[in-house]
Design a protein around this motif. Sequence first.
Motif, PDB file in Angstrom:
ATOM      1  N   LYS A  98       0.814  -1.206   0.000  1.00 38.13           N
ATOM      2  CA  LYS A  98       0.000   0.000   0.000  1.00 38.13           C
ATOM      3  C   LYS A  98       0.854   1.265   0.000  1.00 38.13           C
ATOM      4  O   LYS A  98       0.312   2.361   0.025  1.00 38.13           O
ATOM      5  N   TRP A  99       2.164   1.098  -0.009  1.00 40.16           N
ATOM      6  CA  TRP A  99       3.040   2.262   0.033  1.00 40.16           C
ATOM      7  C   TRP A  99       2.862   3.134  -1.210  1.00 40.16           C
ATOM      8  O   TRP A  99       2.886   4.353  -1.125  1.00 40.16           O
ATOM      9  N   ARG A 100       2.663   2.528  -2.349  1.00 40.41           N
ATOM     10  CA  ARG A 100       2.449   3.295  -3.592  1.00 40.41           C
ATOM     11  C   ARG A 100       1.168   4.124  -3.493  1.00 40.41           C
ATOM     12  O   ARG A 100       1.122   5.258  -3.974  1.00 40.41           O
ATOM     13  N   HIS A 101       0.138   3.585  -2.864  1.00 41.47           N
ATOM     14  CA  HIS A 101      -1.097   4.342  -2.674  1.00 41.47           C
ATOM     15  C   HIS A 101      -0.849   5.548  -1.771  1.00 41.47           C
ATOM     16  O   HIS A 101      -1.414   6.622  -1.989  1.00 41.47           O
ATOM     17  N   CYS A 102      -0.011   5.365  -0.740  1.00 42.08           N
ATOM     18  CA  CYS A 102       0.339   6.489   0.143  1.00 42.08           C
ATOM     19  C   CYS A 102       1.029   7.592  -0.646  1.00 42.08           C
ATOM     20  O   CYS A 102       0.707   8.773  -0.494  1.00 42.08           O
ATOM     21  N   GLN A 103       1.997   7.209  -1.457  1.00 46.81           N
ATOM     22  CA  GLN A 103       2.708   8.195  -2.262  1.00 46.81           C
ATOM     23  C   GLN A 103       1.755   8.935  -3.189  1.00 46.81           C
ATOM     24  O   GLN A 103       1.839  10.159  -3.336  1.00 46.81           O
ATOM     25  N   HIS A 104       0.842   8.206  -3.792  1.00 45.82           N
ATOM     26  CA  HIS A 104      -0.109   8.830  -4.709  1.00 45.82           C
ATOM     27  C   HIS A 104      -1.049   9.768  -3.955  1.00 45.82           C
ATOM     28  O   HIS A 104      -1.316  10.884  -4.419  1.00 45.82           O
ATOM     29  N   LEU A 105      -1.508   9.350  -2.779  1.00 53.52           N
ATOM     30  CA  LEU A 105      -2.390  10.208  -1.981  1.00 53.52           C
ATOM     31  C   LEU A 105      -1.665  11.477  -1.544  1.00 53.52           C
ATOM     32  O   LEU A 105      -2.227  12.567  -1.587  1.00 53.52           O
ATOM     33  N   PHE A 106      -0.397  11.349  -1.134  1.00 51.27           N
ATOM     34  CA  PHE A 106       0.378  12.531  -0.766  1.00 51.27           C
ATOM     35  C   PHE A 106       0.510  13.478  -1.951  1.00 51.27           C
ATOM     36  O   PHE A 106       0.466  14.696  -1.784  1.00 51.27           O
ATOM     37  N   HIS A 107       0.667  12.950  -3.140  1.00 51.32           N
ATOM     38  CA  HIS A 107       0.798  13.799  -4.330  1.00 51.32           C
ATOM     39  C   HIS A 107      -0.541  14.457  -4.685  1.00 51.32           C
ATOM     40  O   HIS A 107      -0.590  15.659  -4.955  1.00 51.32           O
ATOM     41  N   VAL A 108      -1.596  13.683  -4.674  1.00 52.23           N
ATOM     42  CA  VAL A 108      -2.902  14.191  -5.099  1.00 52.23           C
ATOM     43  C   VAL A 108      -3.436  15.246  -4.128  1.00 52.23           C
ATOM     44  O   VAL A 108      -4.005  16.252  -4.541  1.00 52.23           O
ATOM     45  N   GLU A 109      -3.243  15.026  -2.821  1.00 48.98           N
ATOM     46  CA  GLU A 109      -3.791  15.933  -1.817  1.00 48.98           C
ATOM     47  C   GLU A 109      -2.698  16.743  -1.123  1.00 48.98           C
ATOM     48  O   GLU A 109      -2.843  17.101   0.047  1.00 48.98           O
ATOM     49  N   LYS A 110      -1.618  17.043  -1.827  1.00 46.94           N
ATOM     50  CA  LYS A 110      -0.494  17.736  -1.183  1.00 46.94           C
ATOM     51  C   LYS A 110      -0.872  19.119  -0.664  1.00 46.94           C
ATOM     52  O   LYS A 110      -0.277  19.596   0.297  1.00 46.94           O
ATOM     53  N   GLN A 111      -1.858  19.762  -1.247  1.00 47.23           N
ATOM     54  CA  GLN A 111      -2.257  21.087  -0.770  1.00 47.23           C
ATOM     55  C   GLN A 111      -2.949  21.017   0.588  1.00 47.23           C
ATOM     56  O   GLN A 111      -3.099  22.029   1.258  1.00 47.23           O
ATOM     57  N   TYR A 112      -3.370  19.835   1.018  1.00 48.71           N
ATOM     58  CA  TYR A 112      -4.069  19.672   2.297  1.00 48.71           C
ATOM     59  C   TYR A 112      -3.170  19.130   3.405  1.00 48.71           C
ATOM     60  O   TYR A 112      -3.639  18.914   4.525  1.00 48.71           O
ATOM     61  N   LEU A 113      -1.897  18.894   3.112  1.00 52.02           N
ATOM     62  CA  LEU A 113      -0.984  18.388   4.131  1.00 52.02           C
ATOM     63  C   LEU A 113      -0.833  19.393   5.259  1.00 52.02           C
ATOM     64  O   LEU A 113      -0.798  20.607   5.032  1.00 52.02           O
ATOM     65  N   ALA A 114      -0.730  18.886   6.471  1.00 46.41           N
ATOM     66  CA  ALA A 114      -0.474  19.758   7.618  1.00 46.41           C
ATOM     67  C   ALA A 114       0.990  20.164   7.587  1.00 46.41           C
ATOM     68  O   ALA A 114       1.846  19.381   7.167  1.00 46.41           O
ATOM     69  N   PRO A 115       1.302  21.384   8.035  1.00 44.36           N
ATOM     70  CA  PRO A 115       2.711  21.777   8.095  1.00 44.36           C
ATOM     71  C   PRO A 115       3.475  20.809   8.999  1.00 44.36           C
ATOM     72  O   PRO A 115       2.953  20.354  10.015  1.00 44.36           O
ATOM     73  N   SER A 116       4.690  20.530   8.618  1.00 39.98           N
ATOM     74  CA  SER A 116       5.492  19.572   9.368  1.00 39.98           C
ATOM     75  C   SER A 116       5.801  20.120  10.757  1.00 39.98           C
ATOM     76  O   SER A 116       6.154  21.282  10.917  1.00 39.98           O
ATOM     77  N   ARG A 117       5.675  19.249  11.751  1.00 42.41           N
ATOM     78  CA  ARG A 117       5.967  19.657  13.120  1.00 42.41           C
ATOM     79  C   ARG A 117       7.407  19.337  13.497  1.00 42.41           C
ATOM     80  O   ARG A 117       7.832  19.565  14.602  1.00 42.41           O
ATOM     81  N   VAL A 118       8.168  18.808  12.570  1.00 45.96           N
ATOM     82  CA  VAL A 118       9.549  18.453  12.823  1.00 45.96           C
ATOM     83  C   VAL A 118      10.413  19.682  12.522  1.00 45.96           C
ATOM     84  O   VAL A 118      10.301  20.286  11.457  1.00 45.96           O
ATOM     85  N   GLU A 119      11.275  20.019  13.461  1.00 39.08           N
ATOM     86  CA  GLU A 119      12.155  21.173  13.277  1.00 39.08           C
ATOM     87  C   GLU A 119      13.262  20.797  12.295  1.00 39.08           C
ATOM     88  O   GLU A 119      13.870  19.725  12.393  1.00 39.08           O
ATOM     89  N   PRO A 120      13.551  21.689  11.337  1.00 46.74           N
ATOM     90  CA  PRO A 120      14.643  21.405  10.402  1.00 46.74           C
ATOM     91  C   PRO A 120      15.977  21.464  11.126  1.00 46.74           C
ATOM     92  O   PRO A 120      16.143  22.190  12.111  1.00 46.74           O
ATOM     93  N   ILE A 121      16.930  20.708  10.643  1.00 40.42           N
ATOM     94  CA  ILE A 121      18.271  20.679  11.228  1.00 40.42           C
ATOM     95  C   ILE A 121      19.011  21.919  10.759  1.00 40.42           C
ATOM     96  O   ILE A 121      19.119  22.185   9.562  1.00 40.42           O
ATOM     97  N   ALA A 122      19.527  22.673  11.719  1.00 39.38           N
ATOM     98  CA  ALA A 122      20.247  23.909  11.387  1.00 39.38           C
ATOM     99  C   ALA A 122      21.622  23.564  10.865  1.00 39.38           C
ATOM    100  O   ALA A 122      22.321  22.697  11.396  1.00 39.38           O
ATOM    101  N   LYS A 123      22.026  24.248   9.804  1.00 40.70           N
ATOM    102  CA  LYS A 123      23.360  24.055   9.236  1.00 40.70           C
ATOM    103  C   LYS A 123      24.344  24.892  10.035  1.00 40.70           C
ATOM    104  O   LYS A 123      24.079  26.036  10.361  1.00 40.70           O
ATOM    105  N   GLU A 124      25.470  24.306  10.352  1.00 42.20           N
ATOM    106  CA  GLU A 124      26.483  25.033  11.128  1.00 42.20           C
ATOM    107  C   GLU A 124      27.595  25.509  10.256  1.00 42.20           C
ATOM    108  O   GLU A 124      27.971  25.000   9.300  1.00 42.20           O
TER     109      GLU A 124
END
Length: 123
Positions: free
Chosen positions: A97-123
């Motif tokens: 079902k992983w391919r279906h997940c990828q397709h759903l993420f692509h089709v509904e990408k405008q509805y994704l919640a903003p990521s709650r993971v902090e980006p890694i700061a470059k030093e």
Amino acid sequence: MLVIQVFAVLILVWFAWQLYRAKQFTKFKNDLTHQVQPQVVNSLIVELEENRSEMFPNNEAHQEAAIYYWTQYRVRILQFALEKELLTKEGLVRDKKWRHCQHLFHVEKQYLAPSRVEPIAKE
């Protein structure tokens, strides 16, 4: 004439294959709604109750708003389930079902919640 007939049969086979794939994807989306969504709602309620404080009371209105936000679109249900490990990538790959997940993420990408993971700061 034979070439046209063979070509027509190939087109019909291709259409049948596309219909089969579309039905599989629709079944995956229905499974998200009927099987995973109740798990997401329960997890949300537990998480909000555990994080209750004076600053964040997480009362009924907060719970209803959070449930509405996370269950409004199927991609958000999937996103929450993957973040909280209600579903795992390995399980989805195993169940094909992983391919279906990828397709759903692509089709509904405008509805994704903003990521709650902090980006890694470059030093």
